[in-house]
Design a protein around this motif. Structure first.
Motif, mmCIF file in Angstrom:
data_model
loop_
_atom_site.group_PDB
_atom_site.id
_atom_site.type_symbol
_atom_site.label_atom_id
_atom_site.label_comp_id
_atom_site.label_asym_id
_atom_site.label_seq_id
_atom_site.Cartn_x
_atom_site.Cartn_y
_atom_site.Cartn_z
ATOM 1 N N GLY A 1 -7.775 -41.931 27.361
ATOM 2 C CA GLY A 1 -9.057 -42.017 26.667
ATOM 3 C C GLY A 1 -9.816 -40.717 26.542
ATOM 4 N N ALA A 2 -9.150 -39.573 26.749
ATOM 5 C CA ALA A 2 -9.823 -38.281 26.587
ATOM 6 C C ALA A 2 -10.225 -38.069 25.139
ATOM 7 C CB ALA A 2 -8.911 -37.147 27.048
ATOM 8 N N ASP A 3 -11.416 -37.535 24.947
ATOM 9 C CA ASP A 3 -11.902 -37.221 23.601
ATOM 10 C C ASP A 3 -11.432 -35.851 23.137
ATOM 11 O OD1 ASP A 3 -13.876 -39.525 23.187
ATOM 12 O OD2 ASP A 3 -14.532 -38.687 25.100
ATOM 13 N N SER A 4 -11.172 -34.963 24.099
ATOM 14 C CA SER A 4 -10.863 -33.582 23.777
ATOM 15 C C SER A 4 -9.895 -33.009 24.806
ATOM 16 C CB SER A 4 -12.156 -32.756 23.755
ATOM 17 O OG SER A 4 -11.891 -31.404 23.486
ATOM 18 N N LEU A 5 -9.020 -32.134 24.349
ATOM 19 C CA LEU A 5 -8.063 -31.470 25.229
ATOM 20 C C LEU A 5 -8.299 -29.968 25.181
ATOM 21 C CD1 LEU A 5 -4.739 -33.363 24.368
ATOM 22 C CD2 LEU A 5 -6.568 -34.013 25.954
ATOM 23 N N GLY A 6 -8.320 -29.334 26.354
ATOM 24 C CA GLY A 6 -8.509 -27.896 26.439
ATOM 25 C C GLY A 6 -7.209 -27.195 26.802
ATOM 26 N N PHE A 7 -6.921 -26.115 26.093
ATOM 27 C CA PHE A 7 -5.699 -25.342 26.312
ATOM 28 C C PHE A 7 -6.082 -23.919 26.701
ATOM 29 C CE2 PHE A 7 -4.824 -28.702 23.279
ATOM 30 C CZ PHE A 7 -3.648 -29.256 23.775
ATOM 31 N N VAL A 8 -5.668 -23.492 27.882
ATOM 32 C CA VAL A 8 -6.039 -22.171 28.391
ATOM 33 C C VAL A 8 -5.053 -21.139 27.870
ATOM 34 C CG1 VAL A 8 -6.486 -20.774 30.430
ATOM 35 C CG2 VAL A 8 -6.991 -23.237 30.467
ATOM 36 N N ILE A 9 -5.541 -20.242 27.038
ATOM 37 C CA ILE A 9 -4.695 -19.213 26.447
ATOM 38 C C ILE A 9 -4.673 -17.947 27.311
ATOM 39 C CG2 ILE A 9 -4.294 -17.814 24.377
ATOM 40 C CD1 ILE A 9 -3.906 -20.844 24.009
ATOM 41 N N SER A 10 -5.756 -17.666 28.004
ATOM 42 C CA SER A 10 -5.828 -16.467 28.843
ATOM 43 C C SER A 10 -5.034 -16.658 30.132
ATOM 44 C CB SER A 10 -7.288 -16.144 29.157
ATOM 45 O OG SER A 10 -8.002 -15.878 27.973
ATOM 46 N N LYS A 11 -4.830 -15.564 30.857
ATOM 47 C CA LYS A 11 -4.043 -15.594 32.088
ATOM 48 C C LYS A 11 -4.657 -16.566 33.087
ATOM 49 C CE LYS A 11 -1.995 -12.649 35.630
ATOM 50 N NZ LYS A 11 -1.864 -11.265 36.157
ATOM 51 N N SER A 12 -3.835 -17.489 33.564
ATOM 52 C CA SER A 12 -4.308 -18.549 34.450
ATOM 53 C C SER A 12 -3.090 -19.324 34.942
ATOM 54 C CB SER A 12 -5.254 -19.493 33.674
ATOM 55 O OG SER A 12 -5.380 -20.731 34.335
ATOM 56 N N PRO A 13 -3.210 -20.022 36.074
ATOM 57 C CA PRO A 13 -2.121 -20.905 36.497
ATOM 58 C C PRO A 13 -1.862 -22.009 35.470
ATOM 59 C CG PRO A 13 -3.628 -20.520 38.317
ATOM 60 C CD PRO A 13 -4.279 -19.959 37.099
ATOM 61 N N ARG A 14 -2.831 -22.232 34.578
ATOM 62 C CA ARG A 14 -2.710 -23.269 33.555
ATOM 63 C C ARG A 14 -2.534 -22.670 32.161
ATOM 64 N NH1 ARG A 14 -6.399 -24.126 37.397
ATOM 65 N NH2 ARG A 14 -6.066 -25.960 38.721
ATOM 66 N N GLN A 15 -2.124 -21.430 32.102
ATOM 67 C CA GLN A 15 -1.928 -20.768 30.812
ATOM 68 C C GLN A 15 -0.778 -21.414 30.040
ATOM 69 O OE1 GLN A 15 -0.748 -16.637 31.099
ATOM 70 N NE2 GLN A 15 -1.678 -16.134 29.121
ATOM 71 N N ILE A 16 -0.959 -21.494 28.738
ATOM 72 C CA ILE A 16 0.073 -22.045 27.865
ATOM 73 C C ILE A 16 0.206 -21.154 26.640
ATOM 74 C CG2 ILE A 16 -1.636 -23.608 26.810
ATOM 75 C CD1 ILE A 16 0.678 -25.593 26.331
ATOM 76 N N HIS A 17 1.420 -20.994 26.152
ATOM 77 C CA HIS A 17 1.669 -20.112 25.006
ATOM 78 C C HIS A 17 1.117 -20.735 23.725
ATOM 79 C CE1 HIS A 17 3.818 -17.710 22.010
ATOM 80 N NE2 HIS A 17 4.015 -16.823 22.975
ATOM 81 N N THR B 1 -9.992 -33.934 19.687
ATOM 82 C CA THR B 1 -10.194 -32.538 19.336
ATOM 83 C C THR B 1 -9.451 -31.609 20.288
ATOM 84 O OG1 THR B 1 -12.225 -32.415 20.633
ATOM 85 C CG2 THR B 1 -12.437 -33.003 18.325
ATOM 86 N N SER B 2 -9.071 -30.468 19.781
ATOM 87 C CA SER B 2 -8.378 -29.450 20.575
ATOM 88 C C SER B 2 -9.279 -28.230 20.725
ATOM 89 C CB SER B 2 -7.063 -29.057 19.916
ATOM 90 O OG SER B 2 -7.294 -28.528 18.615
ATOM 91 N N ILE B 3 -9.333 -27.701 21.935
ATOM 92 C CA ILE B 3 -10.214 -26.567 22.233
ATOM 93 C C ILE B 3 -9.415 -25.473 22.922
ATOM 94 C CG2 ILE B 3 -12.254 -25.815 23.517
ATOM 95 C CD1 ILE B 3 -13.356 -28.630 23.221
ATOM 96 N N GLY B 4 -9.490 -24.272 22.396
ATOM 97 C CA GLY B 4 -8.833 -23.125 23.011
ATOM 98 C C GLY B 4 -9.764 -22.461 24.000
ATOM 99 N N VAL B 5 -9.279 -22.238 25.208
ATOM 100 C CA VAL B 5 -10.096 -21.658 26.278
ATOM 101 C C VAL B 5 -9.665 -20.215 26.513
ATOM 102 C CG1 VAL B 5 -10.844 -21.886 28.669
ATOM 103 C CG2 VAL B 5 -10.311 -23.942 27.319
ATOM 104 N N PHE B 6 -10.628 -19.302 26.442
ATOM 105 C CA PHE B 6 -10.358 -17.872 26.556
ATOM 106 C C PHE B 6 -11.308 -17.239 27.568
ATOM 107 C CE2 PHE B 6 -9.232 -19.303 22.322
ATOM 108 C CZ PHE B 6 -8.026 -18.672 22.045
ATOM 109 N N VAL B 7 -10.805 -16.210 28.247
ATOM 110 C CA VAL B 7 -11.619 -15.481 29.224
ATOM 111 C C VAL B 7 -11.550 -13.986 28.917
ATOM 112 C CG1 VAL B 7 -12.078 -15.018 31.654
ATOM 113 C CG2 VAL B 7 -11.093 -17.214 30.981
ATOM 114 N N ASN B 8 -12.655 -13.439 28.412
ATOM 115 C CA ASN B 8 -12.791 -11.991 28.174
ATOM 116 C C ASN B 8 -11.680 -11.427 27.278
ATOM 117 O OD1 ASN B 8 -15.119 -11.840 29.799
ATOM 118 N ND2 ASN B 8 -13.890 -11.576 31.651
ATOM 119 N N GLU B 9 -11.351 -12.169 26.241
ATOM 120 C CA GLU B 9 -10.358 -11.694 25.287
ATOM 121 C C GLU B 9 -11.052 -11.061 24.086
ATOM 122 O OE1 GLU B 9 -7.283 -11.685 25.961
ATOM 123 O OE2 GLU B 9 -6.799 -13.383 27.264
#
Length: 207
Positions: free
Chosen positions: A23-39, A55-63
């Motif tokens: 039942g998630a409304d949105s999924l977050g994908f971590v693009i920056s370096k992280s244990p949960r990083q995905i290409h 909805t899909s959301i791209g998660v970035f850190v200082n990119e």
């Protein structure tokens, strides 16, 4: 109001589909370096298979802003989430931007300057060791009763055990969880995902 649910740190198609089923409304994908990083190419393949209304959301850190927007176009993200100290003036805002703000004490709230160009403000706990998400709660009473110019997304240490209380205290627009629904870093737990959404819906009905 129905509280939206974002499951962040999705690293596989299997977890994405289970998140949707939970039942998630949105999924977050971590693009920056992280244990949960995905290409990004793997994200694109997953996003293409998501059903409507998720909805899909791209998660970035200082990119770099150009990189963020290039990847977001490739992955067909509905929004981007900036977790670091990015300069928002460098972004085009062609894609909606969620900005993360870190809170640990009342003075952190007083120092906030929320940019009105963003689509939502995400509040997480502050950690010097974790530029991205922390997996640690902060005192929700710090922001209780505060009126923000944009919808509030609550993150930081949420689990099936505490999300109901968090919603009762803050009534946020959405809640964001990653480590709180995992059996290992980057690997979601099906039972925890379902339990989390169930607790959110129970909290919504209790109002």
């Amino acid at each position: 109001m129905r509280t939206r649910v974002k499951f962040c740190g999705i690293t596989s198609e299997a977890d994405a589909m289970e998140a949707v089923a939970a039942g998630a409304d949105s999924l977050g994908f971590v693009i920056s370096k992280s244990p949960r990083q995905i290409h990004p190419k793997s994200v694109r393949d997953i996003v293409m298979k998501l059903p409507p209304m998720v909805t899909s959301i791209g998660v970035f850190v200082n990119e770099n802003a150009a990189y963020v927007e290039q990847v977001s176009e490739l992955c067909k993200f509905n929004a981007i989430q900036l977790q670091g100290a990015e300069n928002l003036d460098e972004f085009s805002f062609k894609i909606p931007v969620i900005k993360a703000y870190k809170i640990n004490a009342p003075h952190d709230l007083k120092q906030l300057n929320i940019d009105t160009r963003i689509c939502a403000c995400l509040f997480d706990s502050k950690s010097h060791d974790a530029p991205g998400g922390t997996g640690i709660t902060f005192d929700w009473n710090i922001i209780k009763g505060t009126i923000f110019p944009k919808p509030l997304i609550l993150a930081g240490g949420l689990t099936p055990a505490n999300v109901s209380e968090a919603i009762r205290v803050l009534r946020p627009y959405a809640v964001d969880v990653s480590s709180g629904i995992e059996k290992a870093k980057g690997i979601k737990d099906v039972n925890l995902m379902h339990a989390f959404v169930q607790q959110v819906r129970m909290a919504d009905r209790s109002d």
